[in-house]
Design a protein around this motif. Structure first.
Motif, mmCIF file in Angstrom:
data_model
loop_
_atom_site.group_PDB
_atom_site.id
_atom_site.type_symbol
_atom_site.label_atom_id
_atom_site.label_comp_id
_atom_site.label_asym_id
_atom_site.label_seq_id
_atom_site.Cartn_x
_atom_site.Cartn_y
_atom_site.Cartn_z
ATOM 1 N N MET A 149 0.831 -1.194 0.000
ATOM 2 C CA MET A 149 0.000 0.000 0.000
ATOM 3 C C MET A 149 0.870 1.250 0.000
ATOM 4 O O MET A 149 1.982 1.251 0.508
ATOM 5 C CB MET A 149 -0.888 0.042 1.243
ATOM 6 C CG MET A 149 -1.913 -1.047 1.285
ATOM 7 S SD MET A 149 -2.943 -0.881 2.721
ATOM 8 C CE MET A 149 -3.997 -2.295 2.510
ATOM 9 N N VAL A 150 0.309 2.273 -0.578
ATOM 10 C CA VAL A 150 0.932 3.590 -0.552
ATOM 11 C C VAL A 150 -0.102 4.540 0.024
ATOM 12 O O VAL A 150 -1.233 4.587 -0.460
ATOM 13 C CB VAL A 150 1.344 4.036 -1.962
ATOM 14 C CG1 VAL A 150 1.821 5.465 -1.935
ATOM 15 C CG2 VAL A 150 2.405 3.131 -2.516
ATOM 16 N N CYS A 151 0.262 5.231 1.078
ATOM 17 C CA CYS A 151 -0.677 6.127 1.725
ATOM 18 C C CYS A 151 -0.278 7.561 1.450
ATOM 19 O O CYS A 151 0.879 7.934 1.622
ATOM 20 C CB CYS A 151 -0.687 5.925 3.233
ATOM 21 S SG CYS A 151 -1.602 4.514 3.718
ATOM 22 N N VAL A 152 -1.233 8.336 1.042
ATOM 23 C CA VAL A 152 -1.003 9.770 0.909
ATOM 24 C C VAL A 152 -1.594 10.417 2.149
ATOM 25 O O VAL A 152 -2.800 10.405 2.354
ATOM 26 C CB VAL A 152 -1.670 10.319 -0.356
ATOM 27 C CG1 VAL A 152 -1.338 11.772 -0.523
ATOM 28 C CG2 VAL A 152 -1.232 9.528 -1.554
ATOM 29 N N LEU A 153 -0.720 10.927 2.980
ATOM 30 C CA LEU A 153 -1.152 11.485 4.254
ATOM 31 C C LEU A 153 -0.577 12.881 4.397
ATOM 32 O O LEU A 153 0.561 13.116 3.999
ATOM 33 C CB LEU A 153 -0.643 10.624 5.415
ATOM 34 C CG LEU A 153 -1.348 9.312 5.664
ATOM 35 C CD1 LEU A 153 -0.487 8.420 6.503
ATOM 36 C CD2 LEU A 153 -2.651 9.565 6.357
ATOM 37 N N PRO A 154 -1.351 13.796 4.949
ATOM 38 C CA PRO A 154 -0.810 15.139 5.154
ATOM 39 C C PRO A 154 0.468 15.066 5.990
ATOM 40 O O PRO A 154 0.521 14.329 6.974
ATOM 41 C CB PRO A 154 -1.919 15.859 5.923
ATOM 42 C CG PRO A 154 -3.132 15.081 5.678
ATOM 43 C CD PRO A 154 -2.730 13.682 5.403
ATOM 44 N N SER A 155 1.469 15.824 5.589
ATOM 45 C CA SER A 155 2.742 15.684 6.277
ATOM 46 C C SER A 155 2.699 16.308 7.659
ATOM 47 O O SER A 155 3.590 16.085 8.457
ATOM 48 C CB SER A 155 3.856 16.302 5.447
ATOM 49 O OG SER A 155 3.508 17.605 5.074
ATOM 50 N N GLY A 156 1.677 17.080 7.943
ATOM 51 C CA GLY A 156 1.579 17.652 9.272
ATOM 52 C C GLY A 156 0.762 16.811 10.222
ATOM 53 O O GLY A 156 0.415 17.254 11.308
ATOM 54 N N LEU A 157 0.450 15.610 9.819
ATOM 55 C CA LEU A 157 -0.405 14.756 10.633
ATOM 56 C C LEU A 157 0.308 14.394 11.938
ATOM 57 O O LEU A 157 1.454 13.973 11.918
ATOM 58 C CB LEU A 157 -0.728 13.491 9.851
ATOM 59 C CG LEU A 157 -1.878 12.652 10.370
ATOM 60 C CD1 LEU A 157 -3.173 13.384 10.144
ATOM 61 C CD2 LEU A 157 -1.906 11.328 9.669
ATOM 62 N N PRO A 158 -0.357 14.559 13.065
ATOM 63 C CA PRO A 158 0.278 14.183 14.330
ATOM 64 C C PRO A 158 0.619 12.695 14.359
ATOM 65 O O PRO A 158 -0.114 11.877 13.797
ATOM 66 C CB PRO A 158 -0.783 14.515 15.374
ATOM 67 C CG PRO A 158 -1.701 15.464 14.723
ATOM 68 C CD PRO A 158 -1.659 15.169 13.273
ATOM 69 N N LEU A 181 3.444 8.985 1.371
ATOM 70 C CA LEU A 181 3.753 10.061 0.440
ATOM 71 C C LEU A 181 3.032 11.319 0.909
ATOM 72 O O LEU A 181 1.956 11.250 1.491
ATOM 73 C CB LEU A 181 3.285 9.714 -0.973
ATOM 74 C CG LEU A 181 4.075 8.661 -1.720
ATOM 75 C CD1 LEU A 181 3.409 8.376 -3.040
ATOM 76 C CD2 LEU A 181 5.486 9.140 -1.953
ATOM 77 N N SER A 182 3.649 12.436 0.618
ATOM 78 C CA SER A 182 3.032 13.681 1.020
ATOM 79 C C SER A 182 2.107 14.168 -0.087
ATOM 80 O O SER A 182 2.457 14.112 -1.268
ATOM 81 C CB SER A 182 4.107 14.713 1.308
ATOM 82 O OG SER A 182 3.698 15.979 0.886
ATOM 83 N N PRO A 183 0.923 14.639 0.257
ATOM 84 C CA PRO A 183 -0.005 15.073 -0.794
ATOM 85 C C PRO A 183 0.523 16.253 -1.590
ATOM 86 O O PRO A 183 0.233 16.375 -2.783
ATOM 87 C CB PRO A 183 -1.262 15.444 -0.013
ATOM 88 C CG PRO A 183 -0.836 15.637 1.376
ATOM 89 C CD PRO A 183 0.333 14.755 1.588
#
Lengths: 570, 612
Positions: A149-158, A181-183
């Motif tokens: 899997m590849v997850c696109v998650l906000p890089s500021g996510l706690p 990956l960063s959005p």
């Protein structure tokens, strides 16, 4: 280095870290084995699932596709028990859902809040799992074999939220690896650029991120996002409902708010009818009066050409959740008010009236451009990407773009603002004297930079748009040697991106390994606390392994350090 | 408010964190503990906790693995896909199509974008000539001319969005070539061919052929998202292979794609910020450049949305679609990015039916199949289906009227009688729990329940008989033939069961430690509840540890009285010839009886507490 020993050169060629493998004590064995293991056999017909998590929705699909196969929006109905069919009861809709419920207003529609203090992280994991399961079953039509899997998650996510999501991914879906990956970078990739200014008009906040050479270099946030727009729509409708000219409360303490309309209705109206007035470059931002209505009346000739302001259109808005069904007749022009209030807030005359977290959007974009180094700025300002749900507000993108251009024209790139600066500008005598000190502020825009660049002696603050004769070797390299066409820079320009999901799909399809690639075993053993800092992880070593079957690091042994990349640093 | 039918939910043991493999190193690292309700064994299960909604299932949703002797819920099951099919035309879709054609039906099955009703293809008679219709030979050529998709429910027609078809079959293919408004567009294949032509005429070169400029001008306004994607993809691929073969003697590896040194490691280092290998990569020549024109995937955004705003003015709210309709739309790439324009009804497109699957399910532990449907799409039967209802005692709830003193006292209300709408707060109420044993062995059941229900409004609960045995589920006729009379009537729910406690005539009392009634394979027991008052002012102002009490108004479902009950079922099976499988056990020990147990949390919803 590579050519020194001929018998090592084979190994060096095969690994991307070829030239530097002489420096480290790496054995040439590994790259060779990975070369001889036929990579195609294991890589074949293995689908990598790309998941983009957002605050309000998630998108899933296979890497290499141009579009996600399915989108799941989070909502209260997903939180019910399985087999709870009350949503189909005839009187259900009028029952609980339409009731305006205090502090939870709209929270059911979010997967997470960034403020994790009163959040149950287990619920976040459960919700993510249920939504994913639905997406896999309904849209991807896949069985439960483990897939990468590849997850696109906000890089500021706690990190706790990240960890909750990864926990449910790893424990419930058994992927061998999950790459993060960063959005924002994915968005840049999906637009075909290496640097960009991403204006993400998101749900809980608007984030302006500057990407330079695929790296996030600067990030600024404002709470003016989709949620605020929905709240403003609610206030606007509530004001007209009660007919009492009550000032909409501007403070965002939820406990102070009283909701008379349901979230669904307000967000629906916000999505259907709210639009944004074009920017008034002629007479805008002269904040003489503090009234938001001031721009409606006059001084907009070109606006009148486009929108029929002469005959104010009246829309009939049916409202169901306000006690009894009723309908509200409002001029469509007034429906720009929520948008004005939420994103621009023209009531205050100075930008310094705002706290750092609630800057109006055009100021936010302008300031984040201002904070960038000059050559980064000149690249980024001509690659502005609008994204997020707020970009669907008609006219909002153009408005922000126009307002920012106006700010740039008015002030140049000068961080100093206020009365004194205006006086300085108005007084040509003072200005001439002050050019030496303030001179470097007026660059970046080609039209303005001409007068100051001659006086510029400072080596650091060269105007990127005007140093063409000087050959910068690094710049040359970035341009890529293959193509000599000039890059667009120094002028404001907005470009279209295909979206973060598509970018991630492209990245994965092109077999670019992500820095933060988490192995299932390691995660289950160590959790988020086991991650090392990104700088401590020898990415090269991982890449060398990653040349093996599968393209991603699969052979990560238990001892190898791994990283959460940018997500682990917060 | 609708009266609440009593219900039973079972928590699958897989949701218990102690059963999860990952309990947990990272929890200590996270600042907030996951959920205190699940932390230790001692803590009772709270059906009100938001997490419990994700682990509770009605009995009908659960399966049972005969080999592991465990309940399996939809979360802890491994699935395999038997067939893919379209729910509308019931045609099977081969799995290879799925990858190329996507997850929707590519025949002529469409849903209405307004009301999701099925659409049908009808001939689109532009100007019906009455003479022609009256003519006898109109039946010969009735279906000529353009066709449209029509919804028979809401009368939406694809003509509204300007889409008409030339042929009545192959709608999906025709629709792919049509934009809303009727303008045609190139399909993916045509675009590829066009692209090839461009490349050939321009002499190749990564899609930047100058000869294509004329064509580009034509396509300029028509660059849709799909084209942009393919352009981008081929641009990146071209760049990657170019920079790989860029003068380093690495051209032999060009086909490996990912071996491209500079550009790739640059992307790889997206987040590190670490310059350790960046310096080295910079020493390489030939880095990847960015896209520069539409042929490479760079699209300059058109920010002018005044046309759409004008449309909003002219059409008002009726021209826009609501959120649900918008969400049902499949992603459509045949247009440039719509942004806000997607809200208009004229941008809706017919929805091809999503394909569905038939899935067989396996136990994730022992890999035995526990559910397997017939492969044929038209049948709804299963070849194998081990539903939990055949293995786990079912619980039915019935209100019990104990307080009346007349002769009818003590009877459970007949199921046809209207249920009392609400429970009165602070007044004891009684319920009958009827446990029915589905297996062919007698089972011993022990119940445990907290004396007070968890949650803000704690009701008192007393299970009068927490331990009892239920007889085996023997053949009904065996039972009927063996003895008659009282026993049969008891099984029928009569009042003359032989093990009724305190069975003085007419007056029946619920006694602690005694079961209420017993039948062939069922036992009923009494539960007494004292519902809490739902008034907020009765809540204590401070919790036991001085924490603040949630004084927010009543939330949804907080007025429903739910009791968590821990059920432990024990039974013994004959190792020889038992119906419950376990060949392993039988081979190990032929003689001895084998003890089995099953334990799970269960939630009983008894009724709404009156809010007065």
């Amino acid at each position: 280095m590579a050519g020194v020993l001929p018998h090592r050169s084979v190994a060096n060629i095969k690994s991307p870290g070829g030239p530097n493998s002489g420096s480290g004590p790496s054995t040439p064995m590994r790259p060779i084995t990975s070369t001889f293991a036929s990579p195609s056999s294991l890589r074949a017909d293995e689908d990598i699932i790309v998941i983009e998590f957002d605050t309000r929705k998630l998108q899933v699909g296979f890497a290499g596709d141009s579009t996600p196969r399915g989108t799941i929006w989070f909502g209260p109905d997903q939180q019910r028990r399985v087999g709870d069919f009350r949503a189909w009861l005839p009187d259900y809709v009028t029952d609980w859902r339409q009731r305006a419920t205090g502090d939870q207003w709209g929270k059911d529609y979010e997967l997470w809040q960034y403020d994790i203090r009163d959040q149950d992280l287990g619920v976040v994991g459960d919700r993510a799992e249920r939504a994913l399961r639905e997406a896999f079953t309904k849209y991807l039509l896949i069985d439960s074999r483990p897939r990468r899997m590849v997850c696109v998650l906000p890089s500021g996510l706690p990190v706790p939220l990240l960890s909750a999501v990864l926990d449910s991914l790893f424990s419930r879906f058994q992927p061998p690896t999950v790459a993060l990956l960063s959005p924002t970078v994915s968005l840049a990739v999906a637009a075909g650029v290496r640097s960009a200014l991403i204006v993400d008009l998101g749900w809980s906040e608007t984030v302006v991120t500057s990407i330079y050479e695929y790296r996030e270099v600067h990030c600024a946030r404002s709470v003016r996002g989709g949620r605020m727009l929905t709240e403003q729509t609610h206030d606007f409708l509530a004001k007209h409902l009660s007919q009492a000219p009550k000032e909409p409360t501007q403070d965002n303490h939820e406990q102070d708010r009283e909701y008379v309309l349901s979230f669904e209705e307000c967000s629906g109206i916000a999505a259907r009818l709210v639009w944004c007035k074009p920017s008034q470059t002629s007479a805008a931002a002269k904040p003489a009066e503090g009234l938001p209505t001031v721009q409606e009346h006059d001084e907009c000739e070109e606006v009148q050409g486009t929108s029929p302001a002469k005959e104010p259109t009246v829309v009939n808005i049916p409202l169901k959740s306000a006690g009894s069904p009723m309908s509200l007749e409002l001029p469509l022009d007034s429906l720009t008010e929520p948008c004005e209030n939420a994103f621009f807030d023209t009531r205050y005359d100075s930008h310094s009236s705002f706290d750092d977290h609630e800057l109006p959007l055009h100021v936010l974009v302008y300031r984040s451009l201002l904070k960038l180094p000059m050559d980064v700025r000149s690249i980024c300002m001509s690659r502005i990407i609008f994204t997020g749900g707020g970009a669907n507000v008609l006219g909002l993108r153009q408005r922000i773009f126009g307002e920012v251009s106006h700010l740039v024209q008015e002030r140049g790139w000068d961080a100093v603002e206020g009365k004194a600066v205006e006086q300085l500008r108005a007084n040509p005598k003072l200005k001439r004297q002050a050019t030496r000190q303030a001179g470097h502020g007026s660059t970046g825009v080609a039209s303005q930079s001409g007068n100051s660049v001659g006086a510029e002696q400072d080596g650091v603050w060269h105007d990127a748009a005007n140093v063409v004769p000087e050959v910068d070797p690094i710049e040359e390299q970035l341009k890529g040697g293959t193509d000599k066409r000039p890059r667009a820079q120094g002028e404001m320009r907005a470009i279209e991106s295909l979206g973060a999901w598509t970018g991630a799909s492209l990245i994965t399809h092109l077999k670019v390994p992500a820095i933060a690639t988490i192995d299932r075993e390691l995660w289950l053993q160590q959790g988020a606390s086991g991650a090392s800092r990104a700088s401590e992880v020898d990415v090269k070593a991982q890449q060398r392994q990653s040349l093996g079957p599968g393209g991603l690091m699969r052979g990560a042994s238990a001892g190898a350090p791994w990283t959460l990349g940018i997500w682990g640093t917060s | 408010m609708a009266p609440l039918t009593p219900y039973t939910y079972i928590q699958c043991p897989c949701s218990d964190p102690s059963n999860l493999s990952y309990s947990r190193a990272s929890d200590s690292g996270s600042p907030i503990d996951g959920n205190p309700g699940f932390d230790d064994e001692e803590h009772t299960f709270d059906p009100r906790a938001p997490r419990s909604n994700y682990s509770l299932y009605p009995l009908e949703y659960l399966l049972y693995c005969e080999d592991c002797h465990q309940i399996r819920c939809p979360r802890c099951i491994a699935e395999e896909i038997a067939t893919f099919y379209c729910p509308s035309c019931l045609f099977e879709v081969p799995s290879s199509n799925l990858k190329s054609e996507g997850n929707r039906c590519t025949r002529s099955c469409f849903q209405c974008p307004i009301c999701i009703g099925p659409l049908s293809v009808t001939s689109f008679e532009t100007q019906p000539d009455p003479n022609l219709l009256a003519a006898p030979d109109h039946a010969a050529a009735p279906h000529s001319g353009p066709y449209a998709l029509n919804c028979s429910y809401c009368h939406w027609s694809s003509a509204e969005i300007g889409i008409k078809f030339d042929k009545s079959n192959g709608i999906h293919g025709q629709l792919a070539k049509l934009r809303n408004g009727g303008t045609t567009r190139l399909t993916a294949k045509e675009r590829k061919e066009r692209r090839k032509d461009i490349l050939q005429s321009g002499g190749g070169g990564g899609g930047t052929a100058p000869g294509a400029s004329g064509d580009t001008g034509n396509d300029q306004q028509a660059i849709d998202m799909e084209t942009q994607f393919t352009n981008l993809k081929s641009f990146y691929q071209g760049q990657l292979s170019e920079s790989t073969s860029g003068g380093n003697g690495l051209s032999s590896l060009g086909d490996l794609g990912f071996a491209s040194p500079t550009s790739l490691s640059r992307i790889m280092s997206i987040y590190t910020g670490g310059s350790l290998h960046d310096k080295k990569s910079k020493s390489r020549v030939g880095s990847m450049r960015e896209a520069l024109d539409p042929n490479e995937g760079l699209i300059v955004a058109d920010l002018d949305e005044s046309a759409a705003i004008e449309k909003l003015h002219s059409e008002g709210i009726d021209g826009t679609v609501d959120t649900e309709q918008l969400l049902n739309q499949p992603p459509y790439l045949g247009e440039p990015h719509l942004h806000g324009r997607s809200r208009f009804g004229s941008e809706l497109r017919p929805i091809p039916y999503l394909l569905r699957t038939k899935r067989s399910k396996r136990c994730p532990v022992c890999r035995h199949i526990i559910s397997k449907p017939e492969a044929k799409i038209q049948t709804t039967r299963f070849r194998i289906r081990l539903i939990a209802g055949n293995y786990v005692p079912s619980i039915t709830i019935r209100p019990l009227n104990l307080n009346d003193n007349n002769g009818a006292a003590g009877t459970p209300l007949p199921p046809t009688a209207p249920l009392p709408d609400t429970l009165q707060p602070l007044k004891p109420a009684h319920f009958l729990l009827i446990f029915k044993n589905p297996i062919f062995e007698g089972v011993k059941i022990s119940l445990a329940t907290p004396a007070k229900t968890p949650g803000r409004f704690a009701s008192k609960v007393t299970v009068l008989c927490p331990q009892f045995e239920i007889d085996a589920n023997t053949d009904v006729w065996d039972e009927a033939l063996k003895d008659d009379g009282a026993r049969r009537r008891g099984a029928g729910g009569g009042r003359k069961g032989d093990e009724r406690p305190g069975s003085t005539q007419g007056q029946q009392r619920a006694e602690a430690g005694k079961i209420w009634e017993r039948g062939r394979n069922w036992v009923s027991i009494v539960v007494e509840v004292v519902p809490a008052s739902l008034r907020l002012d009765t809540l204590p102002t401070e919790g036991p540890e001085g924490e603040k009490v949630d004084m927010s108004p009543l939330k949804e479902d907080e007025d429903v009285l739910e009791i968590p009950i821990f059920v432990r079922v024990e039974w013994e099976v004959d190792a020889v010839g038992d119906d419950l499988g376990s060949s392993l056990a039988s081979s190990r020990d032929k003689e001895a009886k084998e003890k089995r147990e099953l334990a799970y949390w269960c939630v009983l919803g008894l009724g709404r507490v009156s809010q007065a």
